[in-house]
Design an enzyme around this catalytic site. Structure first.
Site, PDB file in Angstrom:
ATOM      1  N   ASP A 132       0.977   3.655   0.203  1.00  0.00           N
ATOM      2  CA  ASP A 132      -0.489   3.702   0.059  1.00  0.00           C
ATOM      3  C   ASP A 132      -0.980   4.626  -1.053  1.00  0.00           C
ATOM      4  O   ASP A 132      -2.184   4.750  -1.259  1.00  0.00           O
ATOM      5  CB  ASP A 132      -1.117   4.190   1.368  1.00  0.00           C
ATOM      6  CG  ASP A 132      -0.839   5.668   1.608  1.00  0.00           C
ATOM      7  OD1 ASP A 132       0.354   6.041   1.605  1.00  0.00           O
ATOM      8  OD2 ASP A 132      -1.803   6.449   1.736  1.00  0.00           O
ATOM      9  N   ASP A 169       6.874   3.903   3.189  1.00  0.00           N
ATOM     10  CA  ASP A 169       6.243   5.213   3.149  1.00  0.00           C
ATOM     11  C   ASP A 169       5.799   5.553   4.581  1.00  0.00           C
ATOM     12  O   ASP A 169       5.724   4.673   5.445  1.00  0.00           O
ATOM     13  CB  ASP A 169       5.056   5.136   2.173  1.00  0.00           C
ATOM     14  CG  ASP A 169       4.175   6.357   2.241  1.00  0.00           C
ATOM     15  OD1 ASP A 169       4.711   7.480   2.146  1.00  0.00           O
ATOM     16  OD2 ASP A 169       2.947   6.195   2.379  1.00  0.00           O
ATOM     17  N   LEU A 170       5.515   6.814   4.847  1.00  0.00           N
ATOM     18  CA  LEU A 170       5.176   7.213   6.226  1.00  0.00           C
ATOM     19  C   LEU A 170       3.660   7.432   6.394  1.00  0.00           C
ATOM     20  O   LEU A 170       2.980   6.617   7.016  1.00  0.00           O
ATOM     21  CB  LEU A 170       5.973   8.479   6.585  1.00  0.00           C
ATOM     22  CG  LEU A 170       5.855   9.014   8.004  1.00  0.00           C
ATOM     23  CD1 LEU A 170       6.169   7.957   9.045  1.00  0.00           C
ATOM     24  CD2 LEU A 170       6.809  10.205   8.197  1.00  0.00           C
ATOM     25  N   ASP A 171       3.133   8.500   5.790  1.00  0.00           N
ATOM     26  CA  ASP A 171       1.715   8.837   6.008  1.00  0.00           C
ATOM     27  C   ASP A 171       0.805   7.861   5.259  1.00  0.00           C
ATOM     28  O   ASP A 171       0.969   7.637   4.060  1.00  0.00           O
ATOM     29  CB  ASP A 171       1.429  10.259   5.523  1.00  0.00           C
ATOM     30  CG  ASP A 171       2.213  11.293   6.303  1.00  0.00           C
ATOM     31  OD1 ASP A 171       1.652  11.866   7.240  1.00  0.00           O
ATOM     32  OD2 ASP A 171       3.407  11.497   5.985  1.00  0.00           O
TER      33      ASP A 171
END
Ligand SMILES: [Mg+2]
Length: 251
Positions: A195, A18-20
């Site tokens: 997250d 995942d990124l953010d």
């Protein structure tokens, strides 16, 4: 409490990230996020050595590319609705088109409350209220109204301080499952790091495949992830450790 993730043993991971909130800190204004040089180096290093890495985000792929410029990594955008594989092949799996009038009505709501932001991703729209937390009830009411009018072809995706309406057809989990059928991910240990609630579908897929599901954060929100890393910085150190582990022979 989840056990802290240790570096997976001898198996080289297929690393889905995942990124953010996972690779970069969550920002008040997501449209202004840029990866720092340290992150770019870590991702580029992993990709060049092993190949089996993909970014799996709620952002559109064009926006993932903007954040990670100049890298253009294999990616799943808009929670799996857009895919770009390691061989650069692309695929869109949206089953319906979001009506313009929905975008317009939600834009009008965003305009009404300072700090509220409508992000138009093309295939989906996301109403962000991180900068207008007092107006969460108004954001929820507006999105619920639109969902009532849209019928069964659309899903309401809840994230951290964001509500997104997107067509059915994919989740982060279906995206990971598709990547796992292709080179260079197939036959490697699937590892997913994320997250947020939107990452839970992907946790299910890697758990099912005997891989590693890793949730980022120290809160005790219920999750189906089996491991934990405390922070964005811990994720970065962990990826570097995987690279070290598998580069001993050719260092
Ligand atoms: Mg996230």
């Amino acid at each position: 409490m989840l056990p802290v993730a240790t570096v997976p043993g001898d198996s080289l991971p297929a690393l889905f990230l995942d990124l953010d909130g996972t690779l970069v800190e969550i920002a008040q204004q997501p449209e202004l996020v840029h990866a720092d040089p340290e992150l770019l180096l870590i991702l580029e290093d992993y990709e060049e050595r092993f190949g089996s890495l993909a970014v799996v985000s709620g952002r559109a792929i064009a926006d993932i590319d903007r954040v990670l410029a100049p890298l253009q990594l294999p990616a799943a955008g808009i929670h799996g609705l857009e895919l770009r594989f390691a061989d650069r092949r692309t695929k869109s799996v949206a089953k319906a088109t979001l009506p313009t009038v929905v975008r317009e009505r939600l834009q009008a709501v965003a305009n009404r409350y300072p700090g509220m932001l409508l992000e138009d991703k093309g295939l989906s729209v996301a109403l962000h209220f991180r900068a207008a937390p007092a107006h969460e009830p108004e954001a929820r009411a507006a999105v619920d109204r639109e969902m009532d009018s849209l019928g069964d072809d659309f899903t309401l995706q809840r994230g951290k301080m964001v509500l997104e309406i997107r067509p059915n057809g994919a989740t982060k989990g279906t995206a990971v499952a598709e990547f796992m059928q292709c080179a260079p991910y197939a036959d490697r240990l699937p590892v997913y790091v994320g997250d947020d609630v939107t990452d839970e579908d992907a946790f299910d897929v890697v758990n099912e495949a005997g891989g590693m599901s890793v949730r980022v954060g120290t809160d005790d929100i219920a999750t189906r992830a089996r491991w934990r890393l405390d922070s964005v910085s811990a994720v970065r150190q962990w990826i570097k450790a995987i690279v070290r582990q598998h580069s001993r022979d050719c260092a």
